[in-house]
Scaffold this motif. Structure first.
Motif, mmCIF file in Angstrom:
data_model
loop_
_atom_site.group_PDB
_atom_site.id
_atom_site.type_symbol
_atom_site.label_atom_id
_atom_site.label_comp_id
_atom_site.label_asym_id
_atom_site.label_seq_id
_atom_site.Cartn_x
_atom_site.Cartn_y
_atom_site.Cartn_z
ATOM 1 N N GLY A 138 0.824 -1.203 0.000
ATOM 2 C CA GLY A 138 0.000 0.000 0.000
ATOM 3 C C GLY A 138 0.855 1.248 0.000
ATOM 4 O O GLY A 138 1.876 1.333 -0.691
ATOM 5 N N SER A 139 0.472 2.230 0.803
ATOM 6 C CA SER A 139 1.246 3.475 0.909
ATOM 7 C C SER A 139 2.224 3.447 2.076
ATOM 8 O O SER A 139 2.862 4.449 2.381
ATOM 9 C CB SER A 139 0.291 4.663 1.078
ATOM 10 N N ARG A 140 2.355 2.279 2.719
ATOM 11 C CA ARG A 140 3.244 2.166 3.886
ATOM 12 C C ARG A 140 4.702 2.339 3.469
ATOM 13 O O ARG A 140 5.082 2.087 2.324
ATOM 14 C CB ARG A 140 3.075 0.810 4.553
ATOM 15 N N THR A 141 5.519 2.734 4.440
ATOM 16 C CA THR A 141 6.952 2.886 4.219
ATOM 17 C C THR A 141 7.705 2.003 5.202
ATOM 18 O O THR A 141 7.117 1.360 6.068
ATOM 19 C CB THR A 141 7.387 4.349 4.430
ATOM 20 N N LYS A 142 9.017 2.004 5.100
ATOM 21 C CA LYS A 142 9.824 1.214 6.031
ATOM 22 C C LYS A 142 9.833 1.832 7.431
ATOM 23 O O LYS A 142 10.215 1.159 8.394
ATOM 24 C CB LYS A 142 11.238 1.034 5.481
ATOM 25 N N SER A 158 10.820 -1.894 -3.526
ATOM 26 C CA SER A 158 11.396 -2.074 -4.862
ATOM 27 C C SER A 158 10.783 -3.295 -5.547
ATOM 28 O O SER A 158 10.150 -4.144 -4.914
ATOM 29 C CB SER A 158 12.908 -2.259 -4.764
ATOM 30 N N ALA A 159 11.010 -3.391 -6.850
ATOM 31 C CA ALA A 159 10.492 -4.532 -7.605
ATOM 32 C C ALA A 159 11.038 -5.847 -7.057
ATOM 33 O O ALA A 159 10.293 -6.826 -6.916
ATOM 34 C CB ALA A 159 10.851 -4.377 -9.081
ATOM 35 N N ASP A 181 12.261 6.939 -6.128
ATOM 36 C CA ASP A 181 12.234 7.694 -4.876
ATOM 37 C C ASP A 181 11.462 6.972 -3.773
ATOM 38 O O ASP A 181 11.332 7.477 -2.660
ATOM 39 C CB ASP A 181 11.627 9.075 -5.097
ATOM 40 N N GLY A 182 10.941 5.789 -4.079
ATOM 41 C CA GLY A 182 10.194 5.015 -3.094
ATOM 42 C C GLY A 182 8.728 5.378 -3.002
ATOM 43 O O GLY A 182 7.981 4.739 -2.255
ATOM 44 N N ALA A 183 8.281 6.374 -3.769
ATOM 45 C CA ALA A 183 6.880 6.800 -3.732
ATOM 46 C C ALA A 183 6.030 5.951 -4.678
ATOM 47 O O ALA A 183 6.511 5.462 -5.711
ATOM 48 C CB ALA A 183 6.768 8.268 -4.108
ATOM 49 N N GLU A 184 4.748 5.800 -4.325
ATOM 50 C CA GLU A 184 3.826 5.073 -5.194
ATOM 51 C C GLU A 184 3.757 5.741 -6.566
ATOM 52 O O GLU A 184 3.759 6.972 -6.674
ATOM 53 C CB GLU A 184 2.430 5.060 -4.594
ATOM 54 N N THR A 185 3.631 4.918 -7.596
ATOM 55 C CA THR A 185 3.559 5.473 -8.941
ATOM 56 C C THR A 185 2.827 4.534 -9.882
ATOM 57 O O THR A 185 2.841 3.313 -9.693
ATOM 58 C CB THR A 185 4.967 5.760 -9.507
ATOM 59 N N PRO A 188 4.613 3.867 -16.284
ATOM 60 C CA PRO A 188 4.695 2.572 -16.968
ATOM 61 C C PRO A 188 5.948 1.757 -16.685
ATOM 62 O O PRO A 188 5.855 0.533 -16.512
ATOM 63 C CB PRO A 188 4.607 2.964 -18.450
ATOM 64 N N ALA A 189 7.108 2.380 -16.620
ATOM 65 C CA ALA A 189 8.334 1.609 -16.409
ATOM 66 C C ALA A 189 8.365 0.968 -15.028
ATOM 67 O O ALA A 189 8.759 -0.192 -14.869
ATOM 68 C CB ALA A 189 9.557 2.504 -16.601
ATOM 69 N N ALA A 190 7.913 1.716 -14.013
ATOM 70 C CA ALA A 190 7.899 1.170 -12.648
ATOM 71 C C ALA A 190 6.868 0.057 -12.515
ATOM 72 O O ALA A 190 7.112 -0.967 -11.852
ATOM 73 C CB ALA A 190 7.608 2.289 -11.648
#
Length: 250
Positions: free
Chosen positions: A8-12, A21-22, A48-52, A55-57
């Motif tokens: 989801g939108s959670r972070t470390k 990351s993938a 940058d670690g943000a949701e996106t 297309p490439a991500a």
């Protein structure tokens, strides 16, 4: 069906083992499926670690997971807060070259009908996210309602009684419409386990993972997504006493 919602939108900062990351998503997805989950719901991240939805991500995340789990259905979120945000999300989805099996689309968002039509036209399954009775009423009025893969009853209320009541109200609207579309019900943080138990009792699909909360049924912090999946299967056999989870900061 038990879906694993990995990040989801959670972070470390929320949990050290939140996959971003993938490669992290692929590794964690394999562990969650090995623990018993049937499908995946993930939020790809940019450099940058943000949701996106770029297309490439999106392609990198899907390819990495499919390399490990070629037969496992993969779903993504399209919520309005994901970059590029707003109407730009539609253009991003149009540009996807590697497609997920399905996406979740929140009916609370103004452009939900347009996003539903776009994804269906591209052969992407649609999970219709309903947060309220108003969302449910908007959804059942759509011509595409019966074409959706499933309906998500997504409860954000943090009071258990209020959350169960909200879910019941949504189910009432859906029952009147007789759509014959599968339903997945889940809660968030404090209502994660109560709504999971309620889904089990009603024979509904459901989901568990760090996106919806990091605590185990006894209130301890989970080691990660696989531990939450294992706890969910244990709960299906031995219903526990649930310790309410604290809402996420912010």
């Amino acid at each position: 069906m038990l879906q694993a919602c990995l990040n989801g939108s959670r972070t470390k900062d929320f949990h050290a083992f939140t996959p971003l990351s993938a490669s992290e998503l692929a590794t964690d997805a394999a562990l969650a499926i090995a623990a018993g989950a049937s499908e995946l719901h993930v939020h790809p991240r940019g450099e940058d670690g943000a949701e996106t939805l770029e297309p490439a991500a999106v392609a990198a995340a899907i390819r990495a997971i499919r390399a490990r789990l070629p037969q496992t259905p993969i779903g993504l979120s399209t919520h309005a807060g994901i970059a590029p945000g707003g109407a730009g999300r539609l253009e991003a989805v149009k540009a996807w070259e590697v497609l997920p099996d399905y996406v979740s689309i929140n009916l609370i968002e103004t452009d939900a009908p347009e996003m539903i039509r776009l994804c269906l036209s591209r052969g992407i399954g649609v999970e219709a996210g309903l947060w309220s009775v108003a969302d449910a009423e908007r959804f059942v009025a759509l011509p595409e309602a019966r074409q959706t893969l499933r309906i998500l009853i997504e409860i954000n209320e943090q009071d258990t009684a209020e959350g169960l009541a909200a879910a019941a109200g949504i189910r009432t609207v859906l029952a009147r419409a007789s759509l014959d579309v599968p339903i997945l019900q889940h809660g968030f943080d404090a209502t994660k386990w109560p709504l999971y138990q309620d889904a089990l009792m009603r024979g509904l699909d459901t989901r568990i993972g760090l996106e919806d909360g990091k605590l185990m049924p006894d209130g301890s912090e989970a080691e990660g997504n696989a531990a939450l999946i294992k706890a969910a299967f244990h709960m299906a056999r031995v219903p526990p006493k649930i310790v309410p989870e604290m809402p996420a900061a912010g």
